[in-house]
Design a protein around this motif. Structure first.
Motif, PDB file in Angstrom:
ATOM      1  N   ARG A 244       0.837  -1.204   0.000  1.00  0.00           N
ATOM      2  CA  ARG A 244       0.000   0.000   0.000  1.00  0.00           C
ATOM      3  C   ARG A 244       0.868   1.248   0.000  1.00  0.00           C
ATOM      4  NH1 ARG A 244      -4.537  -1.846  -1.686  1.00  0.00           N
ATOM      5  NH2 ARG A 244      -5.462  -3.427  -0.370  1.00  0.00           N
ATOM      6  N   TYR A 245       0.458   2.236  -0.746  1.00  0.00           N
ATOM      7  CA  TYR A 245       1.177   3.504  -0.831  1.00  0.00           C
ATOM      8  C   TYR A 245       1.318   4.157   0.542  1.00  0.00           C
ATOM      9  CZ  TYR A 245       2.352   8.220  -2.389  1.00  0.00           C
ATOM     10  OH  TYR A 245       2.974   9.434  -2.578  1.00  0.00           O
ATOM     11  N   ALA A 246       0.264   4.148   1.322  1.00  0.00           N
ATOM     12  CA  ALA A 246       0.263   4.800   2.639  1.00  0.00           C
ATOM     13  C   ALA A 246       1.292   4.205   3.591  1.00  0.00           C
ATOM     14  CB  ALA A 246      -1.125   4.718   3.261  1.00  0.00           C
ATOM     15  N   ASP A 247       1.760   2.985   3.309  1.00  0.00           N
ATOM     16  CA  ASP A 247       2.752   2.337   4.171  1.00  0.00           C
ATOM     17  C   ASP A 247       4.184   2.759   3.849  1.00  0.00           C
ATOM     18  OD1 ASP A 247       0.684   0.980   5.456  1.00  0.00           O
ATOM     19  OD2 ASP A 247       0.839  -0.753   4.114  1.00  0.00           O
ATOM     20  N   GLY A 248       4.363   3.578   2.805  1.00  0.00           N
ATOM     21  CA  GLY A 248       5.698   4.061   2.452  1.00  0.00           C
ATOM     22  C   GLY A 248       6.639   3.006   1.912  1.00  0.00           C
ATOM     23  N   PRO A 249       6.206   2.209   0.937  1.00  0.00           N
ATOM     24  CA  PRO A 249       7.111   1.190   0.400  1.00  0.00           C
ATOM     25  C   PRO A 249       8.275   1.828  -0.352  1.00  0.00           C
ATOM     26  CG  PRO A 249       5.182   1.368  -0.986  1.00  0.00           C
ATOM     27  CD  PRO A 249       4.946   2.261   0.202  1.00  0.00           C
ATOM     28  N   GLY A 250       9.339   1.074  -0.501  1.00  0.00           N
ATOM     29  CA  GLY A 250      10.495   1.622  -1.186  1.00  0.00           C
ATOM     30  C   GLY A 250      11.352   0.555  -1.821  1.00  0.00           C
ATOM     31  N   VAL A 251      12.417   1.006  -2.457  1.00  0.00           N
ATOM     32  CA  VAL A 251      13.385   0.117  -3.085  1.00  0.00           C
ATOM     33  C   VAL A 251      14.788   0.643  -2.817  1.00  0.00           C
ATOM     34  CG1 VAL A 251      11.864  -0.725  -4.920  1.00  0.00           C
ATOM     35  CG2 VAL A 251      13.260   1.281  -5.318  1.00  0.00           C
ATOM     36  N   THR A 252      15.735  -0.284  -2.848  1.00  0.00           N
ATOM     37  CA  THR A 252      17.145   0.044  -2.654  1.00  0.00           C
ATOM     38  C   THR A 252      17.955  -0.699  -3.710  1.00  0.00           C
ATOM     39  OG1 THR A 252      16.850   0.300  -0.266  1.00  0.00           O
ATOM     40  CG2 THR A 252      19.089  -0.117  -1.034  1.00  0.00           C
ATOM     41  N   TYR A 253      18.981  -0.048  -4.177  1.00  0.00           N
ATOM     42  CA  TYR A 253      19.924  -0.669  -5.109  1.00  0.00           C
ATOM     43  C   TYR A 253      21.317  -0.229  -4.685  1.00  0.00           C
ATOM     44  CZ  TYR A 253      22.238  -1.819  -9.559  1.00  0.00           C
ATOM     45  OH  TYR A 253      23.078  -2.326 -10.520  1.00  0.00           O
ATOM     46  N   GLU A 254      22.297  -1.084  -4.863  1.00  0.00           N
ATOM     47  CA  GLU A 254      23.654  -0.716  -4.486  1.00  0.00           C
ATOM     48  C   GLU A 254      24.652  -1.253  -5.493  1.00  0.00           C
ATOM     49  OE1 GLU A 254      25.248  -3.875  -1.273  1.00  0.00           O
ATOM     50  OE2 GLU A 254      23.664  -2.551  -0.518  1.00  0.00           O
TER      51      GLU A 254
ATOM     52  N   ARG B 273      24.948   3.006  -2.104  1.00  0.00           N
ATOM     53  CA  ARG B 273      23.563   2.528  -2.005  1.00  0.00           C
ATOM     54  C   ARG B 273      22.624   3.727  -2.162  1.00  0.00           C
ATOM     55  NH1 ARG B 273      24.367   0.855   2.704  1.00  0.00           N
ATOM     56  NH2 ARG B 273      25.161  -1.136   2.014  1.00  0.00           N
ATOM     57  N   GLN B 274      21.548   3.529  -2.916  1.00  0.00           N
ATOM     58  CA  GLN B 274      20.510   4.550  -3.002  1.00  0.00           C
ATOM     59  C   GLN B 274      19.177   3.906  -2.682  1.00  0.00           C
ATOM     60  OE1 GLN B 274      19.886   6.668  -6.743  1.00  0.00           O
ATOM     61  NE2 GLN B 274      19.130   8.439  -5.623  1.00  0.00           N
ATOM     62  N   THR B 275      18.388   4.632  -1.900  1.00  0.00           N
ATOM     63  CA  THR B 275      17.080   4.156  -1.476  1.00  0.00           C
ATOM     64  C   THR B 275      16.048   5.237  -1.761  1.00  0.00           C
ATOM     65  OG1 THR B 275      18.065   2.859   0.304  1.00  0.00           O
ATOM     66  CG2 THR B 275      15.724   3.366   0.522  1.00  0.00           C
ATOM     67  N   VAL B 276      14.868   4.810  -2.153  1.00  0.00           N
ATOM     68  CA  VAL B 276      13.721   5.717  -2.246  1.00  0.00           C
ATOM     69  C   VAL B 276      12.564   5.070  -1.506  1.00  0.00           C
ATOM     70  CG1 VAL B 276      12.881   4.779  -4.455  1.00  0.00           C
ATOM     71  CG2 VAL B 276      12.225   7.089  -3.743  1.00  0.00           C
ATOM     72  N   ARG B 277      11.842   5.904  -0.789  1.00  0.00           N
ATOM     73  CA  ARG B 277      10.608   5.476  -0.132  1.00  0.00           C
ATOM     74  C   ARG B 277       9.525   6.420  -0.628  1.00  0.00           C
ATOM     75  NH1 ARG B 277       7.614   6.923   4.253  1.00  0.00           N
ATOM     76  NH2 ARG B 277       9.109   8.494   4.926  1.00  0.00           N
ATOM     77  N   VAL B 278       8.432   5.876  -1.165  1.00  0.00           N
ATOM     78  CA  VAL B 278       7.344   6.712  -1.667  1.00  0.00           C
ATOM     79  C   VAL B 278       6.363   7.016  -0.539  1.00  0.00           C
ATOM     80  CG1 VAL B 278       7.562   5.925  -4.053  1.00  0.00           C
ATOM     81  CG2 VAL B 278       6.003   4.742  -2.521  1.00  0.00           C
ATOM     82  N   GLY B 279       5.729   8.182  -0.654  1.00  0.00           N
ATOM     83  CA  GLY B 279       4.743   8.587   0.329  1.00  0.00           C
ATOM     84  C   GLY B 279       5.375   9.079   1.602  1.00  0.00           C
ATOM     85  N   PRO B 280       4.580   9.392   2.586  1.00  0.00           N
ATOM     86  CA  PRO B 280       3.137   9.214   2.641  1.00  0.00           C
ATOM     87  C   PRO B 280       2.353  10.330   1.958  1.00  0.00           C
ATOM     88  CG  PRO B 280       3.883  10.112   4.707  1.00  0.00           C
ATOM     89  CD  PRO B 280       5.107   9.906   3.852  1.00  0.00           C
TER      90      PRO B 280
ATOM     91  N   LEU C  54       7.415   1.033  -8.172  1.00  0.00           N
ATOM     92  CA  LEU C  54       8.660   0.690  -7.496  1.00  0.00           C
ATOM     93  C   LEU C  54       9.647   0.052  -8.472  1.00  0.00           C
ATOM     94  CD1 LEU C  54       7.413  -0.645  -4.037  1.00  0.00           C
ATOM     95  CD2 LEU C  54       8.415   1.600  -4.561  1.00  0.00           C
ATOM     96  N   GLY C  55       9.138  -0.739  -9.406  1.00  0.00           N
ATOM     97  CA  GLY C  55      10.000  -1.309 -10.442  1.00  0.00           C
ATOM     98  C   GLY C  55      10.622  -0.229 -11.317  1.00  0.00           C
ATOM     99  N   GLN C  56       9.820   0.775 -11.684  1.00  0.00           N
ATOM    100  CA  GLN C  56      10.344   1.896 -12.469  1.00  0.00           C
ATOM    101  C   GLN C  56      11.410   2.653 -11.683  1.00  0.00           C
ATOM    102  OE1 GLN C  56       6.972   4.345 -13.361  1.00  0.00           O
ATOM    103  NE2 GLN C  56       6.132   2.933 -14.863  1.00  0.00           N
ATOM    104  N   LEU C  57      11.111   2.927 -10.418  1.00  0.00           N
ATOM    105  CA  LEU C  57      12.066   3.669  -9.595  1.00  0.00           C
ATOM    106  C   LEU C  57      13.363   2.890  -9.419  1.00  0.00           C
ATOM    107  CD1 LEU C  57       9.653   5.210  -6.953  1.00  0.00           C
ATOM    108  CD2 LEU C  57      10.877   6.420  -8.784  1.00  0.00           C
ATOM    109  N   ARG C  58      13.268   1.591  -9.260  1.00  0.00           N
ATOM    110  CA  ARG C  58      14.484   0.777  -9.147  1.00  0.00           C
ATOM    111  C   ARG C  58      15.306   0.891 -10.427  1.00  0.00           C
ATOM    112  NH1 ARG C  58      17.119  -3.504  -6.515  1.00  0.00           N
ATOM    113  NH2 ARG C  58      18.299  -4.770  -7.976  1.00  0.00           N
ATOM    114  N   SER C  59      14.652   0.834 -11.560  1.00  0.00           N
ATOM    115  CA  SER C  59      15.342   0.965 -12.836  1.00  0.00           C
ATOM    116  C   SER C  59      16.027   2.336 -12.948  1.00  0.00           C
ATOM    117  CB  SER C  59      14.344   0.768 -13.979  1.00  0.00           C
ATOM    118  OG  SER C  59      14.961   0.990 -15.216  1.00  0.00           O
ATOM    119  N   HIS C  60      15.350   3.394 -12.497  1.00  0.00           N
ATOM    120  CA  HIS C  60      15.934   4.743 -12.524  1.00  0.00           C
ATOM    121  C   HIS C  60      17.159   4.804 -11.608  1.00  0.00           C
ATOM    122  CE1 HIS C  60      12.482   5.704 -14.807  1.00  0.00           C
ATOM    123  NE2 HIS C  60      11.744   6.277 -13.880  1.00  0.00           N
ATOM    124  N   ILE C  61      17.043   4.229 -10.417  1.00  0.00           N
ATOM    125  CA  ILE C  61      18.165   4.207  -9.474  1.00  0.00           C
ATOM    126  C   ILE C  61      19.339   3.442 -10.084  1.00  0.00           C
ATOM    127  CG2 ILE C  61      18.965   3.266  -7.271  1.00  0.00           C
ATOM    128  CD1 ILE C  61      16.180   3.946  -6.115  1.00  0.00           C
TER     129      ILE C  61
END
Length: 184
Positions: A5-15, A130-137, A161-168
């Motif tokens: 859920r968006y409200a939970d602030g999911p994210g992705v990390t790549y290093e 390492r770069q991380t993004v968390r979306v929301g809240p 989140l897949g798109q953001l991981r690709s951008h990272i």
């Protein structure tokens, strides 16, 4: 299995491991203009209020483009700055483009549209980056897409989140190439 859920602030990390010392990697990571050269979504960046120095609290505008939601601006504010270790910032909806019907969510650093963070760790003869993004809240373009099909929120969030991981990956791979004196 947890629901995404968006409200939970999911994210992705790549290093990545970068064969360069932390000071060289830090120089690249803290160049706020560099990601626009490496990212398919971020088009350009400029400092707010004539500032051009990276300090905690400093702000910068980001100009973005996405095929599904078009063009928009964000205002970002530096929230973490630990020399050669951590650079973090929050992203806000400076123009209210994604504000809800009540106008909530516009330029609210307490409820950002996203939180981004670079972390550097010395490792062997180089640097673990390492770069991380968390979306929301806070509301973002993703909120608009979810508003159109709330029954598909989990799939929408997962796709973003897949798109953001690709951008990272694009940005970190570009930083790695530059730090190692290769063409990104």
């Amino acid at each position: 299995m947890a629901v995404l859920r968006y409200a939970d602030g999911p994210g992705v990390t790549y290093e990545v491991y970068v064969e360069a010392n932390p000071s060289r990697v830090w120089e690249l990571v803290t160049d706020i203009h560099l990601p626009a050269r490496l990212s398919p979504e971020l088009q350009r960046v400029e400092w707010l209020d004539g500032t051009d120095e990276l300090t905690k609290g400093a702000g910068f505008l980001g100009y973005n483009s996405h095929p599904r939601i078009g063009d928009w601006r964000t205002a970002s504010y530096v929230t973490e700055l630990d020399q050669q270790r951590v650079f973090g910032w929050v992203v806000t909806d400076v123009d209210g483009a994604f504000a809800g019907p009540d106008g909530a969510g516009r330029a609210d650093v307490a409820s950002p549209a996203a939180t981004w963070r670079f972390e550097l760790e010395p490792e062997e003869n180089g640097t673990r980056l390492r770069q991380t993004v968390r979306v929301g809240p806070g509301r973002s373009g993703l909120s608009l897409v979810i508003d159109q099909a709330p029954e598909h929120e989990e799939q929408i969030v997962e796709s973003r989140l897949g798109q953001l991981r690709s951008h990272i990956e694009s940005v970190l791979d570009g930083i790695k190439a530059l730090a190692e004196n290769r063409t990104p």
